[in-house]
Design a protein around this motif. Structure first.
Motif, PDB file in Angstrom:
ATOM      1  N   PRO A  12       0.807  -1.236   0.000  1.00 36.91           N
ATOM      2  CA  PRO A  12       0.000   0.000   0.000  1.00 36.91           C
ATOM      3  C   PRO A  12       0.836   1.280   0.000  1.00 36.91           C
ATOM      4  CG  PRO A  12      -0.887  -1.558   1.590  1.00 36.91           C
ATOM      5  CD  PRO A  12       0.406  -2.147   1.078  1.00 36.91           C
ATOM      6  N   GLU A  13       1.909   1.300   0.759  1.00 38.45           N
ATOM      7  CA  GLU A  13       2.730   2.513   0.848  1.00 38.45           C
ATOM      8  C   GLU A  13       3.504   2.802  -0.441  1.00 38.45           C
ATOM      9  OE1 GLU A  13       5.126  -0.902   2.627  1.00 38.45           O
ATOM     10  OE2 GLU A  13       3.043  -0.233   2.703  1.00 38.45           O
ATOM     11  N   GLU A  14       3.543   1.857  -1.352  1.00 37.33           N
ATOM     12  CA  GLU A  14       4.262   2.009  -2.623  1.00 37.33           C
ATOM     13  C   GLU A  14       3.332   2.268  -3.805  1.00 37.33           C
ATOM     14  OE1 GLU A  14       7.384   2.269  -2.740  1.00 37.33           O
ATOM     15  OE2 GLU A  14       8.065   1.353  -0.882  1.00 37.33           O
ATOM     16  N   MET A  15       2.030   2.329  -3.559  1.00 38.75           N
ATOM     17  CA  MET A  15       1.067   2.363  -4.654  1.00 38.75           C
ATOM     18  C   MET A  15       1.244   3.564  -5.586  1.00 38.75           C
ATOM     19  SD  MET A  15      -1.142   0.822  -6.357  1.00 38.75           S
ATOM     20  CE  MET A  15      -1.517  -0.557  -5.304  1.00 38.75           C
ATOM     21  N   THR A  16       1.406   4.741  -5.075  1.00 36.40           N
ATOM     22  CA  THR A  16       1.536   5.925  -5.930  1.00 36.40           C
ATOM     23  C   THR A  16       2.732   5.788  -6.868  1.00 36.40           C
ATOM     24  OG1 THR A  16       0.482   7.324  -4.265  1.00 36.40           O
ATOM     25  CG2 THR A  16       1.794   8.437  -5.951  1.00 36.40           C
ATOM     26  N   ALA A  17       3.861   5.398  -6.323  1.00 36.64           N
ATOM     27  CA  ALA A  17       5.062   5.230  -7.153  1.00 36.64           C
ATOM     28  C   ALA A  17       4.889   4.087  -8.146  1.00 36.64           C
ATOM     29  CB  ALA A  17       6.286   4.979  -6.264  1.00 36.64           C
ATOM     30  N   TYR A  18       4.241   2.998  -7.710  1.00 41.82           N
ATOM     31  CA  TYR A  18       4.051   1.872  -8.622  1.00 41.82           C
ATOM     32  C   TYR A  18       3.139   2.258  -9.790  1.00 41.82           C
ATOM     33  CZ  TYR A  18       3.091  -2.378 -10.920  1.00 41.82           C
ATOM     34  OH  TYR A  18       2.989  -3.299 -11.927  1.00 41.82           O
ATOM     35  N   LEU A  19       2.045   2.945  -9.512  1.00 41.71           N
ATOM     36  CA  LEU A  19       1.115   3.352 -10.571  1.00 41.71           C
ATOM     37  C   LEU A  19       1.813   4.226 -11.613  1.00 41.71           C
ATOM     38  CD1 LEU A  19      -2.127   4.077  -8.542  1.00 41.71           C
ATOM     39  CD2 LEU A  19      -1.646   2.085  -9.986  1.00 41.71           C
ATOM     40  N   ALA A  20       2.665   5.114 -11.167  1.00 40.01           N
ATOM     41  CA  ALA A  20       3.413   5.964 -12.105  1.00 40.01           C
ATOM     42  C   ALA A  20       4.333   5.116 -12.980  1.00 40.01           C
ATOM     43  CB  ALA A  20       4.216   7.016 -11.336  1.00 40.01           C
ATOM     44  N   ALA A  21       5.035   4.168 -12.375  1.00 39.60           N
ATOM     45  CA  ALA A  21       5.952   3.310 -13.133  1.00 39.60           C
ATOM     46  C   ALA A  21       5.207   2.419 -14.118  1.00 39.60           C
ATOM     47  CB  ALA A  21       6.783   2.461 -12.172  1.00 39.60           C
ATOM     48  N   ALA A  22       4.081   1.852 -13.703  1.00 44.54           N
ATOM     49  CA  ALA A  22       3.302   0.961 -14.571  1.00 44.54           C
ATOM     50  C   ALA A  22       2.713   1.728 -15.752  1.00 44.54           C
ATOM     51  CB  ALA A  22       2.189   0.286 -13.777  1.00 44.54           C
ATOM     52  N   PRO A  41      -2.189  -1.592 -17.917  1.00 41.51           N
ATOM     53  CA  PRO A  41      -2.325  -1.798 -16.473  1.00 41.51           C
ATOM     54  C   PRO A  41      -3.665  -1.277 -15.952  1.00 41.51           C
ATOM     55  CG  PRO A  41      -0.671  -0.111 -16.948  1.00 41.51           C
ATOM     56  CD  PRO A  41      -1.250  -0.546 -18.254  1.00 41.51           C
ATOM     57  N   MET A  42      -4.227  -2.018 -15.000  1.00 44.59           N
ATOM     58  CA  MET A  42      -5.514  -1.658 -14.395  1.00 44.59           C
ATOM     59  C   MET A  42      -5.438  -1.891 -12.889  1.00 44.59           C
ATOM     60  SD  MET A  42      -7.738  -3.792 -17.161  1.00 44.59           S
ATOM     61  CE  MET A  42      -6.492  -5.059 -17.277  1.00 44.59           C
ATOM     62  N   GLN A  43      -6.140  -1.068 -12.133  1.00 39.27           N
ATOM     63  CA  GLN A  43      -6.209  -1.213 -10.682  1.00 39.27           C
ATOM     64  C   GLN A  43      -7.581  -1.761 -10.319  1.00 39.27           C
ATOM     65  OE1 GLN A  43      -5.758   2.514  -8.562  1.00 39.27           O
ATOM     66  NE2 GLN A  43      -4.744   1.478  -6.861  1.00 39.27           N
ATOM     67  N   ILE A  44      -7.615  -2.785  -9.472  1.00 39.03           N
ATOM     68  CA  ILE A  44      -8.876  -3.392  -9.050  1.00 39.03           C
ATOM     69  C   ILE A  44      -9.583  -2.436  -8.085  1.00 39.03           C
ATOM     70  CG2 ILE A  44      -9.935  -5.380  -7.879  1.00 39.03           C
ATOM     71  CD1 ILE A  44      -8.568  -6.125 -10.517  1.00 39.03           C
ATOM     72  N   LEU A  45     -10.808  -2.079  -8.401  1.00 32.24           N
ATOM     73  CA  LEU A  45     -11.535  -1.105  -7.581  1.00 32.24           C
ATOM     74  C   LEU A  45     -11.848  -1.622  -6.184  1.00 32.24           C
ATOM     75  CD1 LEU A  45     -13.999   0.381 -10.231  1.00 32.24           C
ATOM     76  CD2 LEU A  45     -11.899   1.398  -9.322  1.00 32.24           C
ATOM     77  N   GLN A  46     -12.153  -2.911  -6.059  1.00 34.67           N
ATOM     78  CA  GLN A  46     -12.518  -3.467  -4.761  1.00 34.67           C
ATOM     79  C   GLN A  46     -11.305  -3.676  -3.845  1.00 34.67           C
ATOM     80  OE1 GLN A  46     -13.390  -4.695  -7.713  1.00 34.67           O
ATOM     81  NE2 GLN A  46     -15.606  -4.767  -7.791  1.00 34.67           N
ATOM     82  N   ASN A  48      -7.557  -1.810  -3.935  1.00 35.20           N
ATOM     83  CA  ASN A  48      -6.626  -0.919  -4.627  1.00 35.20           C
ATOM     84  C   ASN A  48      -5.185  -1.407  -4.655  1.00 35.20           C
ATOM     85  OD1 ASN A  48      -8.628   0.885  -5.304  1.00 35.20           O
ATOM     86  ND2 ASN A  48      -8.323   2.151  -3.509  1.00 35.20           N
ATOM     87  N   ASN A  49      -4.846  -2.390  -3.847  1.00 33.08           N
ATOM     88  CA  ASN A  49      -3.488  -2.921  -3.849  1.00 33.08           C
ATOM     89  C   ASN A  49      -3.275  -3.952  -4.966  1.00 33.08           C
ATOM     90  OD1 ASN A  49      -2.894  -1.381  -1.580  1.00 33.08           O
ATOM     91  ND2 ASN A  49      -3.621  -2.991  -0.222  1.00 33.08           N
ATOM     92  N   GLN A  50      -4.348  -4.308  -5.640  1.00 33.12           N
ATOM     93  CA  GLN A  50      -4.298  -5.315  -6.695  1.00 33.12           C
ATOM     94  C   GLN A  50      -4.263  -4.635  -8.071  1.00 33.12           C
ATOM     95  OE1 GLN A  50      -4.126  -8.689  -6.298  1.00 33.12           O
ATOM     96  NE2 GLN A  50      -4.045  -8.362  -4.087  1.00 33.12           N
ATOM     97  N   ILE A  51      -3.280  -5.040  -8.865  1.00 27.39           N
ATOM     98  CA  ILE A  51      -3.101  -4.533 -10.219  1.00 27.39           C
ATOM     99  C   ILE A  51      -3.217  -5.712 -11.180  1.00 27.39           C
ATOM    100  CG2 ILE A  51      -1.465  -3.423 -11.824  1.00 27.39           C
ATOM    101  CD1 ILE A  51      -2.411  -1.565  -9.568  1.00 27.39           C
TER     102      ILE A  51
END
Length: 113
Positions: A12-22, A41-46, A48-51
């Motif tokens: 969870p603490e890495e999500m912002t950086a991961y989304l930018a990289a993906a 790449p897509m983020q699971i709405l239910q 948010n830690n799942q891509i």
């Protein structure tokens, strides 16, 4: 053709950086590599830690070439500590001839309304 779904769980603490990289790797790969049809790449709405990433390559050779690009190596090394789990799901397209029609619809102006 290679069609794959990648399941990734991100800390969870890495999500912002991961989304930018993906987002960056998907765009660069499709623009610069003729053998990369799609990296979406897509983020699971239910959860948010799942891509999930839909990957489509023209051939096994195109996939191997992708793995050696500077932008993929940057993504892989930059995100390895962000990823809690990763699973590659190999698939077989049931109707590969339909794919050009699917992607053609993305240019349909009514799609975005």
């Amino acid at each position: 053709m290679i069609v794959r779904i990648v399941e990734i769980e991100v800390y969870p603490e890495e999500m912002t950086a991961y989304l930018a990289a993906a987002t960056e790797i998907g765009g660069i790969s499709v623009r610069e590599e003729p053998g990369v049809v799609c990296i979406f790449p897509m983020q699971i709405l239910q959860d948010n830690n799942q891509i999930r990433i839909l990957e489509i390559y023209r051939s096994a050779a195109a996939y191997r070439q992708h793995l050696e690009t500077d932008h993929f190596l940057k993504y892989k090394s930059g995100t390895q500590n962000m990823v809690k789990s990763l699973k590659l799901i190999e698939t077989r397209a049931l109707d590969p001839k339909a794919m050009p029609e699917i992607f053609k619809k993305l240019n349909d102006k009514n799609l975005t309304k």
